[in-house]
Design an enzyme around this catalytic site. Sequence first.
Site: not given
Ligand code: TTP
Ligand code: MG
Length: 362
Positions: A9, A107-108
Amino acid sequence: MNRIILHCDLDCFYASIEIRDNPELLGKPVIIGADPKEGKGRGVVLTCSYEAREFGLHSGMPISQAYQRCPHGIYLRPHFEKYSKASKRVMQIIKKYSDKFQQVGIDESYIDVSNICFNYDEVTQLAEQIRRDIQDNVGVNLSVGCSFTKSLAKISSGIAKPNGISILKPENFKEKLKNLDITRIPGIGKKSKIHYYKKGIKKIGDIIAIPPHKMFEKFGKYGKWVWNIVNGFDNRKVKEFSKGRKSVSTERTFFTDTNNFNVIFSRIEDLNERLHDLVIRKHITYKTITLKIRFEGFETFTRSKTLPFPIQDKKKVIDIALKLYDEFSNKRKKIRLVGIKLSNLEKNLKVKQTNLISYIKA
Ligand code: TTP
Ligand code: MG
């Protein structure tokens, strides 16, 4: 031999891309989302850098509230095309390391490396190599969680963040999890945690210790699922539902552009009905719901919500689609087209039209 699964991730994905492209932002609180308009803006935070998180900012927070907590932050509008390109590149790279690869969000992804690594030293080396590969080729930080089930691998990547590796082994996972707050479990957020707290369940250790039938009595099917995952029971495989089909979607253009909510809502309902005719017939479950909106003048946007585990629930899709619709702050413009996409598909012959996740507030 236990399976070895990695959950990969990216750290604060959208913000990382903006920082990569403007290194002056490094180390600063960077917030991606709607324009805060000095505290009067509408819309939400899509994500923010870890520096911004220190002020309590997080995805989904109203941008006005974020501005109150962090007025000196750097507020940027999103560049979705750039993120989509980076995401594709990241997935191409991760896929090289194992055929058993499953993307689950922008991103996962999960990869099963059971046939590649034979001990946890090798796992650590492999995870470091993937992290370097992503950093060298895409310029962003990847966190990697490893364990013997998908759900524990996901919890593990949360522990690894930011920019690290974490391994939960069969012999130590309970010890490592027991003192963590239950919000580390995918699907237990700020709202549903209250429900658990009221019944005396605060730490993951509290769930590990309780008899499973009690979890079922107190929290229903989702409670039982949570008990299973924190006790290491989750047989789900790392595999795409089908090589060909990654999503089902449908969209319709309005006869004339409209901003009449009733017209838009009934069109969303129609689309949802049609998609469910298909997914019910084919026994397909999904985790991600995407709403697509095209405004007059062809500006097109999508918003998605990924749930912690697969559902097939028509009503839930409508609820989520409406919440996503609410995120479009530019309501004055007329809408030309709406679409719904369901992705992160899995085939499940036993699926029933039930609301398995009634405890999760979308
Ligand atoms: P995530 O992987 O949930 O979050 P992140 O990568 O920003 O942070 P983390 O380090 O905790 O993993 O989500 C990936 C992308 O998806 C994030 O950068 C922005 C988008 N996103 C949204 O648009 N709305 C949301 O509610 C969430 C959770 C994420
Ligand atoms: Mg992320």
